[in-house]
Write an enzyme that holds these catalytic residues in place. Structure first.
Site, PDB file in Angstrom:
ATOM      1  CG  ASP A 112     -49.506  20.990 -24.977  1.00 43.35           C
ATOM      2  OD1 ASP A 112     -48.531  21.350 -25.387  1.00 43.35           O
ATOM      3  OD2 ASP A 112     -49.585  19.495 -24.564  1.00 43.35           O
ATOM      4  CB  SER A 113     -46.846  26.106 -25.472  1.00 41.26           C
ATOM      5  OG  SER A 113     -47.358  26.104 -26.833  1.00 41.26           O
ATOM      6  CG  ASP A 145     -49.491  20.061 -28.978  1.00 40.71           C
ATOM      7  OD1 ASP A 145     -49.021  19.322 -29.794  1.00 40.71           O
ATOM      8  OD2 ASP A 145     -48.899  20.981 -28.404  1.00 40.71           O
ATOM      9  CE  LYS A 171     -46.554  19.165 -31.024  1.00 45.84           C
ATOM     10  NZ  LYS A 171     -46.411  18.712 -29.617  1.00 45.84           N
ATOM     11  CD  GLU A 199     -45.766  16.379 -25.064  1.00 46.47           C
ATOM     12  OE1 GLU A 199     -45.442  15.764 -24.142  1.00 46.47           O
ATOM     13  OE2 GLU A 199     -45.848  17.720 -25.067  1.00 46.47           O
ATOM     14  CD  GLU A 259     -39.973  20.857 -26.293  1.00 50.32           C
ATOM     15  OE1 GLU A 259     -39.683  21.745 -25.471  1.00 50.32           O
ATOM     16  OE2 GLU A 259     -40.956  20.413 -26.717  1.00 50.32           O
TER      17      GLU A 259
END
Length: 289
Positions: free
Chosen positions: A67-68, A106, A136, A138, A205
């Site tokens: 999602d970056s 993501d 993925k 978070e 991270e």
């Protein structure tokens, strides 16, 4: 998993040449760590387009549609505004452009936090519409129930702990995490909780190095570092960062090229030739027979 569509390489330079190589699988990635050790570190880079996937695929074990892309592709201030539709569109492109790497997509902010059921619906849509191998998400212990819910229903999950960009508003920025003993212990506990819940790998991270090492030693699944430690089971970077596409990058990025300068120089040369009418030349125009 094979690419989503059969590609006709005779009609477009945008399509990869078919290869008989079999795509890696999530279980194969998980098995890279045996008895707490990964003999061959796992290589992961981000990819957002089919062409980028073509160029990276042969060199990577995993391609992450991160999602970056909110910041890298769309110029957004953070990953928070990224939508499920955006992730699916780019995820499908990366799957079409690759044949070797495991493609992970993501789940964007707001698509999974409310409940395990919401997470399943979002993840199922991602897998169906992209052809990717897994998702993925978070979060640590708070997301363990969701990770278990998804894995029991056949959806491979990669975790993400430490500096979690979707929580930037809560964290107050992108500073390294784990500088206090309490926070360090919590990050390692988060990694263990996701491991126990069935995550096949976990991104750690932006943490001080001893935390990354402790998480790697405490988990059975591979730990993939980004701003962590070379002792992690693998590494990931945002491709545009390591290619030098941006002036400012996080401390943990190593620039392997200066593509930003190369592109700017090429554009400057092109602009000059257009303005002095030296382009197009005889080689680039169609002449009467």
């Amino acid at each position: 998993m094979s690419t989503t569509f059969q590609l006709d390489t005779a009609t477009s330079r945008a399509n990869p040449t078919p290869s008989p190589m079999k795509r890696l699988t999530v279980p194969a990635i998980r098995r890279r760590k045996q008895d707490g050790r990964t003999a061959e570190p796992i290589v992961m880079l981000t990819a957002y387009t089919a062409r980028q996937a073509q160029l990276l695929d042969a060199h990577c074990d995993l391609l992450l549609v991160g999602d970056s892309l909110g910041q890298v592709i769309y110029g957004l201030p953070s990953s928070v505004p990224v939508t499920l539709d955006m992730m699916i569109a780019h995820g499908a492109a990366v799957v079409r452009g690759s044949y070797h790497s495991v493609v992970i997509v993501d789940m964007p902010f707001g698509a999974y936090e409310a409940s395990p059921q919401q997470a399943f619906e979002s993840a199922a849509r991602i897998l169906k519409e992209t052809g990717c191998a897994g998702v993925k998400l978070e979060g640590g212990e708070a997301m363990a129930e969701t990770v278990a819910f998804l894995t029991r229903r056949g959806i491979p999950v990669m975790g993400h702990v430490g500096l979690t960009p979707q929580a930037v508003n809560l964290l107050g920025g992108y500073n390294a995490r784990g500088r206090s003993e309490a926070e360090a212990a919590r990050i390692v506990a988060d990694a263990k909780a996701l491991d126990d819940a069935g995550a096949f790998s976990i991104v750690v991270e932006g943490v001080v190095e001893p935390i990354a090492i402790a998480a790697t030693e405490a988990t059975a699944c591979p730990i993939i570092g980004i701003g962590g430690s070379a002792q992690c089971d693998g590494q990931v970077l945002v491709t545009e960062d390591m290619l030098g596409m941006f002036e400012r990058v996080p401390r943990f990025v190593k620039r392997y090229a200066d593509m930003g300068a190369i592109i700017s120089c090429a554009a400057e040369q092109y602009a000059g030739e257009v303005r002095d009418r030296s382009f197009p030349g005889i080689e680039q125009t169609y002449q009467p027979k």
